[in-house]
Design a protein around this motif. Structure first.
Motif, PDB file in Angstrom:
ATOM      1  N   LEU A  92      10.676   3.484  -9.350  1.00 62.92           N
ATOM      2  CA  LEU A  92       9.782   2.578  -8.624  1.00 62.92           C
ATOM      3  C   LEU A  92       9.042   1.665  -9.580  1.00 62.92           C
ATOM      4  N   LEU A  93       8.657   2.208 -10.723  1.00 59.99           N
ATOM      5  CA  LEU A  93       7.972   1.403 -11.731  1.00 59.99           C
ATOM      6  C   LEU A  93       8.875   0.282 -12.224  1.00 59.99           C
ATOM      7  N   LYS A  94      10.140   0.596 -12.440  1.00 59.25           N
ATOM      8  CA  LYS A  94      11.096  -0.433 -12.874  1.00 59.25           C
ATOM      9  C   LYS A  94      11.280  -1.494 -11.798  1.00 59.25           C
ATOM     10  N   GLU A  95      11.384  -1.040 -10.544  1.00 58.29           N
ATOM     11  CA  GLU A  95      11.628  -1.965  -9.436  1.00 58.29           C
ATOM     12  C   GLU A  95      10.469  -2.934  -9.218  1.00 58.29           C
ATOM     13  N   HIS A  96       9.257  -2.449  -9.381  1.00 52.31           N
ATOM     14  CA  HIS A  96       8.085  -3.276  -9.070  1.00 52.31           C
ATOM     15  C   HIS A  96       7.235  -3.588 -10.302  1.00 52.31           C
ATOM     16  N   PHE A  97       7.835  -3.461 -11.473  1.00 51.87           N
ATOM     17  CA  PHE A  97       7.083  -3.594 -12.726  1.00 51.87           C
ATOM     18  C   PHE A  97       6.323  -4.917 -12.816  1.00 51.87           C
ATOM     19  N   TYR A  98       6.979  -6.022 -12.487  1.00 48.92           N
ATOM     20  CA  TYR A  98       6.360  -7.350 -12.645  1.00 48.92           C
ATOM     21  C   TYR A  98       5.407  -7.694 -11.501  1.00 48.92           C
ATOM     22  N   ALA A  99       5.259  -6.771 -10.550  1.00 51.38           N
ATOM     23  CA  ALA A  99       4.284  -6.979  -9.464  1.00 51.38           C
ATOM     24  C   ALA A  99       2.982  -6.239  -9.742  1.00 51.38           C
ATOM     25  N   LEU A 100       2.927  -5.508 -10.858  1.00 51.16           N
ATOM     26  CA  LEU A 100       1.734  -4.708 -11.161  1.00 51.16           C
ATOM     27  C   LEU A 100       0.677  -5.566 -11.854  1.00 51.16           C
ATOM     28  N   TRP A 101       0.175  -6.507 -11.124  1.00 46.11           N
ATOM     29  CA  TRP A 101      -0.914  -7.356 -11.605  1.00 46.11           C
ATOM     30  C   TRP A 101      -1.674  -7.861 -10.388  1.00 46.11           C
ATOM     31  N   GLU A 159      12.348  21.391 -11.954  1.00 46.14           N
ATOM     32  CA  GLU A 159      13.326  20.447 -11.411  1.00 46.14           C
ATOM     33  C   GLU A 159      12.657  19.470 -10.457  1.00 46.14           C
ATOM     34  N   TYR A 160      11.740  19.968  -9.632  1.00 46.56           N
ATOM     35  CA  TYR A 160      11.009  19.106  -8.695  1.00 46.56           C
ATOM     36  C   TYR A 160      10.165  18.078  -9.437  1.00 46.56           C
ATOM     37  N   ARG A 161       9.414  18.528 -10.444  1.00 49.33           N
ATOM     38  CA  ARG A 161       8.563  17.601 -11.199  1.00 49.33           C
ATOM     39  C   ARG A 161       9.400  16.586 -11.966  1.00 49.33           C
ATOM     40  N   ASN A 162      10.544  17.019 -12.452  1.00 52.89           N
ATOM     41  CA  ASN A 162      11.418  16.103 -13.178  1.00 52.89           C
ATOM     42  C   ASN A 162      11.977  15.033 -12.247  1.00 52.89           C
ATOM     43  N   LYS A 163      12.327  15.421 -11.008  1.00 53.35           N
ATOM     44  CA  LYS A 163      12.804  14.435 -10.028  1.00 53.35           C
ATOM     45  C   LYS A 163      11.688  13.461  -9.663  1.00 53.35           C
ATOM     46  N   CYS A 164      10.468  13.975  -9.505  1.00 54.34           N
ATOM     47  CA  CYS A 164       9.328  13.091  -9.220  1.00 54.34           C
ATOM     48  C   CYS A 164       9.131  12.088 -10.341  1.00 54.34           C
ATOM     49  N   LYS A 165       9.269  12.552 -11.579  1.00 51.96           N
ATOM     50  CA  LYS A 165       9.150  11.661 -12.735  1.00 51.96           C
ATOM     51  C   LYS A 165      10.208  10.568 -12.703  1.00 51.96           C
ATOM     52  N   ASP A 166      11.462  10.956 -12.403  1.00 54.45           N
ATOM     53  CA  ASP A 166      12.555   9.975 -12.347  1.00 54.45           C
ATOM     54  C   ASP A 166      12.329   8.968 -11.218  1.00 54.45           C
ATOM     55  N   ASP A 167      11.914   9.459 -10.051  1.00 48.74           N
ATOM     56  CA  ASP A 167      11.664   8.563  -8.911  1.00 48.74           C
ATOM     57  C   ASP A 167      10.485   7.630  -9.200  1.00 48.74           C
ATOM     58  N   ASP A 182       0.836  -1.209   0.000  1.00 48.73           N
ATOM     59  CA  ASP A 182       0.000   0.000   0.000  1.00 48.73           C
ATOM     60  C   ASP A 182       0.868   1.255   0.000  1.00 48.73           C
ATOM     61  N   LYS A 183       1.894   1.258   0.835  1.00 47.68           N
ATOM     62  CA  LYS A 183       2.766   2.428   0.930  1.00 47.68           C
ATOM     63  C   LYS A 183       3.529   2.660  -0.367  1.00 47.68           C
ATOM     64  N   ILE A 184       3.973   1.578  -0.986  1.00 46.36           N
ATOM     65  CA  ILE A 184       4.699   1.695  -2.261  1.00 46.36           C
ATOM     66  C   ILE A 184       3.783   2.232  -3.350  1.00 46.36           C
ATOM     67  N   LEU A 185       2.574   1.692  -3.417  1.00 45.35           N
ATOM     68  CA  LEU A 185       1.616   2.157  -4.420  1.00 45.35           C
ATOM     69  C   LEU A 185       1.241   3.616  -4.187  1.00 45.35           C
ATOM     70  N   ASP A 186       1.025   3.974  -2.925  1.00 40.83           N
ATOM     71  CA  ASP A 186       0.708   5.376  -2.601  1.00 40.83           C
ATOM     72  C   ASP A 186       1.839   6.303  -3.038  1.00 40.83           C
ATOM     73  N   ASN A 187       3.058   5.867  -2.809  1.00 33.63           N
ATOM     74  CA  ASN A 187       4.214   6.680  -3.194  1.00 33.63           C
ATOM     75  C   ASN A 187       4.303   6.816  -4.709  1.00 33.63           C
ATOM     76  N   MET A 188       4.064   5.724  -5.416  1.00 29.68           N
ATOM     77  CA  MET A 188       4.092   5.761  -6.878  1.00 29.68           C
ATOM     78  C   MET A 188       3.005   6.697  -7.418  1.00 29.68           C
ATOM     79  N   ILE A 189       1.817   6.590  -6.859  1.00 25.48           N
ATOM     80  CA  ILE A 189       0.698   7.448  -7.280  1.00 25.48           C
ATOM     81  C   ILE A 189       1.039   8.912  -7.045  1.00 25.48           C
ATOM     82  N   PHE A 190       1.564   9.191  -5.859  1.00 23.80           N
ATOM     83  CA  PHE A 190       1.934  10.569  -5.511  1.00 23.80           C
ATOM     84  C   PHE A 190       2.977  11.121  -6.478  1.00 23.80           C
ATOM     85  N   LEU A 191       4.027  10.337  -6.733  1.00 20.75           N
ATOM     86  CA  LEU A 191       5.116  10.809  -7.587  1.00 20.75           C
ATOM     87  C   LEU A 191       4.648  11.032  -9.023  1.00 20.75           C
ATOM     88  N   TRP A 192       3.819  10.139  -9.539  1.00 19.51           N
ATOM     89  CA  TRP A 192       3.307  10.316 -10.900  1.00 19.51           C
ATOM     90  C   TRP A 192       2.475  11.586 -11.006  1.00 19.51           C
TER      91      TRP A 192
END
Length: 215
Positions: A205-214, A193-201, A105-115
């Protein structure tokens, strides 16, 4: 208040129907043309999963689509990745892992926030000088015209006519608007710069958890 969810990537946006006819003499004709395009885009999404309008602004489309999908996954999933949390033996001697859900839940929340923070339209940070700059810009435009037309010199007017171009003048060229322009654009650079860092982060996270997104 309606509980109906609004989807920002919906091609059937009533606001877009209103905008398509702004300034047009035959408004109904323009609305019908836009209606035809919406039908086409809807069919394209059904057949191939994306429409022409999505490709025209792919970065913005993904910045809106991905967090919505992640939110849907978080709200409606049945399980969580087993590599998260910790395995332990319960009182019945069964090996379980029920701590993975909170971690996911925390990881997904963080991903949602950053996107969403990476998107200029949904980013919660704002330029503190926006209102002051906007007021100054309106004043500048009223005094000197769009792109500072009234500031053009005789030589510039002649050159514009000769080469069929349009010389522009901007607020920071005038002393009374220079300070607010510099402050505003300095903050805009920080926000970018802030939005670009959020995009990179978010992508990390998407790369790290890509195969768990199902689910």
């Amino acid at each position: 208040m309606s509980n109906k969810k609004y989807y920002v990537n919906n091609v059937w946006d009533k606001e877009e129907f209103r905008r398509c006819a702004l300034g047009k003499k035959f408004k109904m004709q323009e609305i019908l043309k836009y209606l035809k395009r919406c039908i086409k885009w809807s069919c394209q999404r059904i057949v191939r999963g994306y429409a022409e309008c999505d490709v025209w602004n792919m970065d913005g489309y993904l910045q809106r689509l991905v967090p919505d999908m992640l939110q849907d996954l978080k709200d409606n999933r049945n399980g969580s990745p087993s590599y998260l949390g910790e395995n332990y033996t319960n009182e019945e001697g069964i090996l379980v892992n029920d701590t993975c859900h909170d971690e996911w839940d925390k990881i997904l929340d963080n991903m949602i926030f950053l996107w969403r923070e990476s998107n200029e339209e949904t980013c919660k940070r704002i330029n503190p000088y926006y209102d002051e700059y906007d007021k100054a810009f309106e004043e500048f435009t009223e005094k000197y015209g769009i792109l500072g037309d009234k500031l053009r010199t005789e030589a510039e007017l002649e050159n514009d006519k000769k080469f069929r171009v349009r010389t522009g003048h901007f607020m920071d060229e005038l002393p009374q608007y220079k300070e607010i322009s510099e402050k505003y654009f300095a903050e805009e650079k920080k926000l970018e710069e802030y939005r670009n860092k959020c995009k990179d982060d978010a992508i990390d996270l998407l790369k790290e958890h890509f195969y768990a997104l199902w689910d």
